[in-house]
Design a protein around this motif. Structure first.
Motif, PDB file in Angstrom:
ATOM      1  N   LEU A 142      52.425 147.294 -36.575  1.00  0.00           N
ATOM      2  CA  LEU A 142      52.622 148.425 -37.479  1.00  0.00           C
ATOM      3  C   LEU A 142      51.270 148.928 -37.960  1.00  0.00           C
ATOM      4  CD1 LEU A 142      54.785 150.116 -38.992  1.00  0.00           C
ATOM      5  CD2 LEU A 142      54.682 148.408 -40.804  1.00  0.00           C
ATOM      6  N   ALA A 143      51.100 150.256 -37.960  1.00  0.00           N
ATOM      7  CA  ALA A 143      49.884 150.872 -38.495  1.00  0.00           C
ATOM      8  C   ALA A 143      50.186 151.397 -39.890  1.00  0.00           C
ATOM      9  CB  ALA A 143      49.424 152.006 -37.593  1.00  0.00           C
ATOM     10  N   PHE A 144      49.266 151.166 -40.808  1.00  0.00           N
ATOM     11  CA  PHE A 144      49.384 151.645 -42.183  1.00  0.00           C
ATOM     12  C   PHE A 144      48.288 152.670 -42.413  1.00  0.00           C
ATOM     13  CE2 PHE A 144      50.991 147.372 -42.043  1.00  0.00           C
ATOM     14  CZ  PHE A 144      52.114 147.378 -42.860  1.00  0.00           C
ATOM     15  N   LEU A 145      48.652 153.900 -42.723  1.00  0.00           N
ATOM     16  CA  LEU A 145      47.680 154.921 -43.087  1.00  0.00           C
ATOM     17  C   LEU A 145      47.607 154.900 -44.609  1.00  0.00           C
ATOM     18  CD1 LEU A 145      47.409 158.479 -41.605  1.00  0.00           C
ATOM     19  CD2 LEU A 145      46.873 157.958 -43.980  1.00  0.00           C
TER      20      LEU A 145
ATOM     21  N   ALA B 150      45.925 153.011 -32.980  1.00  0.00           N
ATOM     22  CA  ALA B 150      47.028 152.119 -33.350  1.00  0.00           C
ATOM     23  C   ALA B 150      47.847 151.740 -32.112  1.00  0.00           C
ATOM     24  CB  ALA B 150      47.912 152.784 -34.406  1.00  0.00           C
ATOM     25  N   ARG B 151      48.148 152.721 -31.261  1.00  0.00           N
ATOM     26  CA  ARG B 151      48.874 152.442 -30.008  1.00  0.00           C
ATOM     27  C   ARG B 151      48.085 151.467 -29.140  1.00  0.00           C
ATOM     28  NH1 ARG B 151      49.013 157.701 -29.559  1.00  0.00           N
ATOM     29  NH2 ARG B 151      50.783 158.684 -30.510  1.00  0.00           N
ATOM     30  N   GLU B 152      46.779 151.707 -29.040  1.00  0.00           N
ATOM     31  CA  GLU B 152      45.907 150.843 -28.240  1.00  0.00           C
ATOM     32  C   GLU B 152      45.966 149.398 -28.737  1.00  0.00           C
ATOM     33  OE1 GLU B 152      43.315 150.077 -25.137  1.00  0.00           O
ATOM     34  OE2 GLU B 152      44.252 152.008 -25.589  1.00  0.00           O
ATOM     35  N   ARG B 153      46.154 149.226 -30.029  1.00  0.00           N
ATOM     36  CA  ARG B 153      46.253 147.889 -30.628  1.00  0.00           C
ATOM     37  C   ARG B 153      47.651 147.304 -30.527  1.00  0.00           C
ATOM     38  NH1 ARG B 153      42.735 148.198 -36.238  1.00  0.00           N
ATOM     39  NH2 ARG B 153      40.878 149.170 -35.352  1.00  0.00           N
ATOM     40  N   GLY B 154      48.584 148.018 -29.910  1.00  0.00           N
ATOM     41  CA  GLY B 154      49.934 147.508 -29.727  1.00  0.00           C
ATOM     42  C   GLY B 154      50.927 147.936 -30.780  1.00  0.00           C
ATOM     43  N   CYS B 155      50.555 148.844 -31.661  1.00  0.00           N
ATOM     44  CA  CYS B 155      51.483 149.313 -32.696  1.00  0.00           C
ATOM     45  C   CYS B 155      52.479 150.297 -32.091  1.00  0.00           C
ATOM     46  CB  CYS B 155      50.728 149.989 -33.844  1.00  0.00           C
ATOM     47  SG  CYS B 155      49.649 148.864 -34.747  1.00  0.00           S
ATOM     48  N   ARG B 156      53.709 150.156 -32.491  1.00  0.00           N
ATOM     49  CA  ARG B 156      54.761 151.060 -32.017  1.00  0.00           C
ATOM     50  C   ARG B 156      55.264 151.975 -33.126  1.00  0.00           C
ATOM     51  NH1 ARG B 156      52.400 150.690 -28.371  1.00  0.00           N
ATOM     52  NH2 ARG B 156      52.541 149.110 -26.789  1.00  0.00           N
ATOM     53  N   SER B 157      54.842 151.709 -34.367  1.00  0.00           N
ATOM     54  CA  SER B 157      55.240 152.535 -35.506  1.00  0.00           C
ATOM     55  C   SER B 157      54.093 152.596 -36.504  1.00  0.00           C
ATOM     56  CB  SER B 157      56.466 151.954 -36.215  1.00  0.00           C
ATOM     57  OG  SER B 157      57.585 151.967 -35.366  1.00  0.00           O
ATOM     58  N   ALA B 158      54.164 153.626 -37.367  1.00  0.00           N
ATOM     59  CA  ALA B 158      53.168 153.779 -38.421  1.00  0.00           C
ATOM     60  C   ALA B 158      53.875 154.223 -39.693  1.00  0.00           C
ATOM     61  CB  ALA B 158      52.116 154.804 -38.018  1.00  0.00           C
TER      62      ALA B 158
ATOM     63  N   ALA C 278      43.666 160.617 -33.463  1.00  0.00           N
ATOM     64  CA  ALA C 278      42.767 159.507 -33.134  1.00  0.00           C
ATOM     65  C   ALA C 278      43.246 158.211 -33.789  1.00  0.00           C
ATOM     66  CB  ALA C 278      41.338 159.844 -33.567  1.00  0.00           C
ATOM     67  N   PHE C 279      43.696 158.312 -35.046  1.00  0.00           N
ATOM     68  CA  PHE C 279      44.244 157.155 -35.756  1.00  0.00           C
ATOM     69  C   PHE C 279      45.461 156.610 -34.994  1.00  0.00           C
ATOM     70  CE2 PHE C 279      47.341 155.407 -38.736  1.00  0.00           C
ATOM     71  CZ  PHE C 279      46.588 154.479 -39.441  1.00  0.00           C
TER      72      PHE C 279
END
Length: 143
Positions: A66-69, A95-103, A90-91
């Protein structure tokens, strides 16, 4: 159970060492419970090409898919040019590159909910403030 000798301190001062200590404790707990601790900062900065000064950008983090903005700001002089959308993209890409599927993020009703919606974010909650007409809007996006 807490000892009677523990002291609770409430402060309005940032403390990098305190935050680092909490983060390390949380990382250890996550590693024990989930078998992984992958919390990392994620910053996207806009720099002045001449001075190198930071003009704006995003501060956030990624953890467990999960990405947190957390913070996003551009000075008024840089708004409306498409730069905000580029920074947000870019953010999301990192996040996708790091394996995040949601933000997830929250914004304030007078800030930028329309901007985020235009970029594919969806409201999932809202909490009114004590000030009439102002609320916190919680948003998410599938990456």
């Amino acid at each position: 159970m807490a000892s009677q000798r523990n002291v609770i301190v409430v402060s309005d001062q940032e403390d990098a060492e305190f935050e680092k200590s909490l983060g390390n404790g949380l990382d250890d707990f996550n590693r024990q419970m989930a078998g992984v601790s992958d919390r990392r900062p994620l910053c996207v900065m806009v720099k002045d090409p001449d001075s190198g000064d930071t003009l704006g950008g995003i501060v956030g983090r990624t953890s467990l898919g999960l990405a947190f903005l957390d913070l996003f700001h551009l000075p008024e002089s840089l708004r409306g040019s498409g730069l905000g959308t580029t920074i947000l993209a870019a953010f999301e890409a990192e996040a996708r590159e790091r394996g995040c599927r949601s933000a997830v993020l929250y914004t304030i009703s007078f800030q930028a909910p329309g901007f985020y919606e235009k970029n594919g974010w969806v409201r999932f909650g809202e909490i009114a403030s004590e000030q009439e007409g102002i609320s916190r809007i919680f948003m998410s996006k599938r990456l």
